[in-house]
Write a protein that holds these residues in place. Structure first.
Motif, PDB file in Angstrom:
ATOM      1  N   LYS A   1      -1.015   8.765 -14.185  1.00 56.84           N
ATOM      2  CA  LYS A   1      -2.162   9.303 -13.934  1.00 56.84           C
ATOM      3  C   LYS A   1      -2.228  10.295 -12.807  1.00 56.84           C
ATOM      4  N   LEU A   2      -1.600  10.042 -12.119  1.00 52.07           N
ATOM      5  CA  LEU A   2      -1.329  10.890 -10.591  1.00 52.07           C
ATOM      6  C   LEU A   2       0.018  11.566 -10.769  1.00 52.07           C
ATOM      7  N   GLU A   3      -0.267  12.429 -10.086  1.00 52.88           N
ATOM      8  CA  GLU A   3       0.646  13.687 -10.553  1.00 52.88           C
ATOM      9  C   GLU A   3       1.521  14.063  -8.718  1.00 52.88           C
ATOM     10  N   TYR A   4       1.067  13.949  -7.832  1.00 53.54           N
ATOM     11  CA  TYR A   4       1.347  13.633  -6.799  1.00 53.54           C
ATOM     12  C   TYR A   4       0.787  12.535  -5.798  1.00 53.54           C
ATOM     13  N   PRO A   5       1.066  11.978  -5.790  1.00 53.11           N
ATOM     14  CA  PRO A   5       1.161  10.323  -4.809  1.00 53.11           C
ATOM     15  C   PRO A   5       1.247  10.754  -3.892  1.00 53.11           C
ATOM     16  N   HIS A   6       1.684  11.431  -3.051  1.00 50.85           N
ATOM     17  CA  HIS A   6       2.230  11.771  -1.587  1.00 50.85           C
ATOM     18  C   HIS A   6       0.645  12.308  -1.272  1.00 50.85           C
ATOM     19  N   ASP A   7       0.399  13.510  -1.677  1.00 51.58           N
ATOM     20  CA  ASP A   7      -0.982  14.325  -1.323  1.00 51.58           C
ATOM     21  C   ASP A   7      -2.066  13.843  -1.678  1.00 51.58           C
ATOM     22  N   GLN A   8      -2.298  12.930  -2.841  1.00 53.51           N
ATOM     23  CA  GLN A   8      -3.324  11.594  -2.954  1.00 53.51           C
ATOM     24  C   GLN A   8      -3.706  11.386  -1.251  1.00 53.51           C
ATOM     25  N   ILE A   9      -2.332  10.115  -0.931  1.00 49.32           N
ATOM     26  CA  ILE A   9      -2.449   9.233   0.071  1.00 49.32           C
ATOM     27  C   ILE A   9      -2.225   9.830   1.149  1.00 49.32           C
ATOM     28  N   THR A  10      -2.242  11.394   1.414  1.00 50.23           N
ATOM     29  CA  THR A  10      -2.651  11.619   2.459  1.00 50.23           C
ATOM     30  C   THR A  10      -4.811  12.583   2.755  1.00 50.23           C
TER      31      THR A  10
ATOM     32  N   PHE B   1      -9.490  15.951  21.541  1.00 51.27           N
ATOM     33  CA  PHE B   1      -8.308  15.963  20.491  1.00 51.27           C
ATOM     34  C   PHE B   1      -7.273  15.291  21.056  1.00 51.27           C
ATOM     35  N   ILE B   2      -6.838  14.521  20.537  1.00 53.21           N
ATOM     36  CA  ILE B   2      -5.906  13.477  19.956  1.00 53.21           C
ATOM     37  C   ILE B   2      -4.717  13.780  18.226  1.00 53.21           C
ATOM     38  N   LYS B   3      -3.836  13.818  18.451  1.00 52.62           N
ATOM     39  CA  LYS B   3      -2.541  14.103  17.716  1.00 52.62           C
ATOM     40  C   LYS B   3      -1.980  12.940  16.648  1.00 52.62           C
ATOM     41  N   MET B   4      -2.872  12.241  15.832  1.00 50.49           N
ATOM     42  CA  MET B   4      -2.199  10.938  15.623  1.00 50.49           C
ATOM     43  C   MET B   4      -1.059  10.835  14.504  1.00 50.49           C
ATOM     44  N   LYS B   5      -0.151  10.071  14.171  1.00 54.44           N
ATOM     45  CA  LYS B   5       0.949   9.893  13.295  1.00 54.44           C
ATOM     46  C   LYS B   5       0.646   8.083  12.650  1.00 54.44           C
ATOM     47  N   VAL B   6      -0.225   8.532  11.435  1.00 55.73           N
ATOM     48  CA  VAL B   6      -0.020   7.096  10.149  1.00 55.73           C
ATOM     49  C   VAL B   6       1.079   6.826   9.805  1.00 55.73           C
ATOM     50  N   SER B   7       2.021   6.075   9.458  1.00 53.20           N
ATOM     51  CA  SER B   7       2.554   5.538   8.827  1.00 53.20           C
ATOM     52  C   SER B   7       2.188   4.794   7.366  1.00 53.20           C
ATOM     53  N   VAL B   8       2.747   5.325   6.279  1.00 51.64           N
ATOM     54  CA  VAL B   8       1.767   4.046   4.640  1.00 51.64           C
ATOM     55  C   VAL B   8       3.321   4.274   3.921  1.00 51.64           C
ATOM     56  N   GLN B   9       3.380   2.575   3.876  1.00 52.78           N
ATOM     57  CA  GLN B   9       5.038   2.201   3.721  1.00 52.78           C
ATOM     58  C   GLN B   9       3.997   1.985   1.978  1.00 52.78           C
ATOM     59  N   PHE B  10       4.635   2.235   0.799  1.00 53.30           N
ATOM     60  CA  PHE B  10       3.561   1.599  -0.427  1.00 53.30           C
ATOM     61  C   PHE B  10       4.979   1.844  -1.452  1.00 53.30           C
ATOM     62  N   LYS B  11       4.496   1.436  -2.726  1.00 55.66           N
ATOM     63  CA  LYS B  11       5.749   1.454  -4.380  1.00 55.66           C
ATOM     64  C   LYS B  11       4.425   1.335  -4.942  1.00 55.66           C
ATOM     65  N   VAL B  12       5.182   1.475  -6.037  1.00 52.86           N
ATOM     66  CA  VAL B  12       4.629   1.642  -7.572  1.00 52.86           C
ATOM     67  C   VAL B  12       4.896   0.288  -8.318  1.00 52.86           C
ATOM     68  N   ILE B  13       3.427  -0.029  -8.363  1.00 51.72           N
ATOM     69  CA  ILE B  13       4.049  -1.846  -9.132  1.00 51.72           C
ATOM     70  C   ILE B  13       4.339  -1.565 -10.195  1.00 51.72           C
ATOM     71  N   GLN B  14       5.406  -2.453 -10.722  1.00 47.60           N
ATOM     72  CA  GLN B  14       6.197  -2.371 -12.103  1.00 47.60           C
ATOM     73  C   GLN B  14       5.631  -2.831 -13.314  1.00 47.60           C
TER      74      GLN B  14
END
Length: 325
Positions: free
Chosen positions: A101-110, A79-92
Motif C-alpha cells: 500500500k505504501l511505496e515510500y513510507p519515509h516521504d509519507q511520514i515527512t 523563523f525557527i528550524k525544528m528537528k523532529v525525530s520519528v521512531q516507527f516500525k512495521v506491524i508484523q
C-alpha cells in the motif's frame, strides 16, 4: 552423453538449492507466484517452488528512526528550524499493507510531520515553543498514528530534539538574559550593601552609646574621688581651698608625667610651667569670687518703681519700712 548428464545434474542441484532460502530475525519476506502475492514468510529456513515462486521483497520489522528538519514561523514572526525525530516500525501482522500500500513510507511520514508542525507552531510565540515542545511532539505522534496505521506502520514515539531560532534572535535572547541576570545581581549587591551600612551604623551607635556611658562613669568616679580626697584632707586640718589647690597641682603634674612617659605622644599641655597649677587655681578662685560679688551686688541693688499717674519713678528699697510721704 556424459556432458549432457553433467549439465542436467548441475541444473538439478541448482533448482533444488534455489528452493530453500533463509529469513533473518526481525525480517519478513514477501513471496509471489507468477507476480501475485502468495504469502509472508518470517525468520528461519523457508521453502518455495523454483521458477514459480519468487521473493518479491524483504520488510524490516525493527524500530527505525526518521529525522525531519522543518523551517517554520512562530506567532511573533520568528523563523525557527525544528528537528523532529520519528521512531516507527512495521506491524508484523500488517506486512502485506506496509509492502503493497505504501511505496515510500519515509516521504509519507515527512509530509505528515511538516503538516502538523506548521499547523501548531504558528499558534505559539517563541518562548512557548520551547516550553510546549512536548505538546507539539504528542500532536505529531497522534496525527501520524491515525494516518500510518492504515498502511501497517506503528508510530512508537516522536521527539522534538532541536529548536534553532535565527542567529540574530538567539543573540537578542542572550542579551536579554544577561541583562536580567545583571539586574538581579545588582539588586542583591545593593541589598547586601544596605545591610552592611545598617549593621555598621548600628555598631557605631552602640559604640558611641557605650563610649558615652564610659565617659559618664569615669567623670562620676573622678567626682567621687575628689569628694573623698577633700574629706580626707579636711580631716587632717586642711581647709577646702587648700585641698582644692593640692588636688589641682597633683593632677597637673600627674598629667605631665604621663605625657613624658609616652614616647609616641604628640600632645602638649599648655601651660606647663611649675607655677601652672597655682596660677590655674588662683584664676579659678578669683573667678568664683568675682561671680559671687556680682551676684551680691545685684541682690542689694534697689528696684525702680514706675508710677502710672505722673510717669515718675522712685527708688524703692524693700528693706526700708518708713513712710515714703
Amino acid at each position: 552423453m556424459n556432458i549432457t548428464l553433467i549439465i542436467i545434474f548441475v541444473f538439478g542441484i541448482f533448482i533444488f538449492l534455489s528452493s530453500f532460502f533463509t529469513v533473518k530475525q526481525q525480517t519478513s519476506v514477501i513471496i509471489e507466484r507468477f507476480g501475485k502475492f502468495l504469502s509472508v514468510r518470517n525468520s528461519g529456513l523457508q521453502l518455495k517452488i523454483p521458477l514459480i515462486d519468487r521473493i518479491a521483497g524483504r520488510v524490516n520489522l525493527k524500530i527505525q528512526q526518521l529525522d525531519v528538519l522543518i523551517e517554520t514561523k512562530t506567532k511573533d514572526n520568528v523563523f525557527i528550524k525544528m528537528k523532529v525525530s520519528v521512531q516507527f516500525k512495521v506491524i508484523q501482522d500488517k506486512v502485506y499493507e506496509a509492502f503493497y500500500k505504501l511505496e515510500y513510507p519515509h516521504d509519507q511520514i515527512t509530509a505528515y510531520v511538516f503538516d502538523v508542525v506548521r499547523a501548531e507552531v504558528p499558534k505559539l510565540i517563541l518562548d512557548d515553543v520551547f516550553v510546549r515542545k512536548d505538546d507539539i511532539a504528542i500532536g505529531v505522534k497522534r496525527e501520524l498514528n491515525e494516518a500510518m496505521m492504515t498502511y501497517g506502520y506503528d508510530i512508537i514515539n516522536t521527539l522534538v530534539t532541536d529548536i534553532d531560532p535565527d542567529i540574530q534572535v538567539k543573540n537578542a535572547m542572550n542579551r536579554i538574559n544577561a541583562a536580567d541576570r545583571e539586574k538581579t545581581a545588582a539588586e542583591f549587591e545593593s541589598e547586601a550593601q544596605r545591610i552592611r551600612i545598617v549593621a555598621k551604623a548600628k555598631a557605631e551607635a552602640e559604640s558611641k552609646k557605650l563610649q558615652g556611658q564610659g565617659i559618664a562613669d569615669q567623670r562620676r568616679e573622678i567626682a567621687r574621688g575628689l569628694v573623698e580626697s577633700v574629706e580626707v584632707l579636711n580631716s587632717v586640718g586642711i581647709n577646702s581651698q587648700e585641698a582644692s589647690a593640692l588636688i589641682v597641682v597633683t593632677q597637673h603634674y600627674d598629667t605631665l608625667q604621663a605625657i613624658g612617659a609616652d614616647t609616641n605622644s604628640n600632645l602638649i599641655l599648655l601651660p606647663n610651667s611649675p607655677q601652672a597649677g597655682s596660677d590655674m587655681l588662683n584664676n579659678m578662685v578669683a573667678s568664683f569670687s568675682a561671680s559671687n560679688q556680682i551676684g551680691e551686688t545685684m541682690k542689694n541693688q534697689p528696684k525702680r518703681i514706675k508710677k502710672k499717674d505722673d510717669h515718675t519713678s522712685t527708688d524703692f528699697n524693700p528693706s526700708d519700712t518708713s513712710n515714703p510721704e
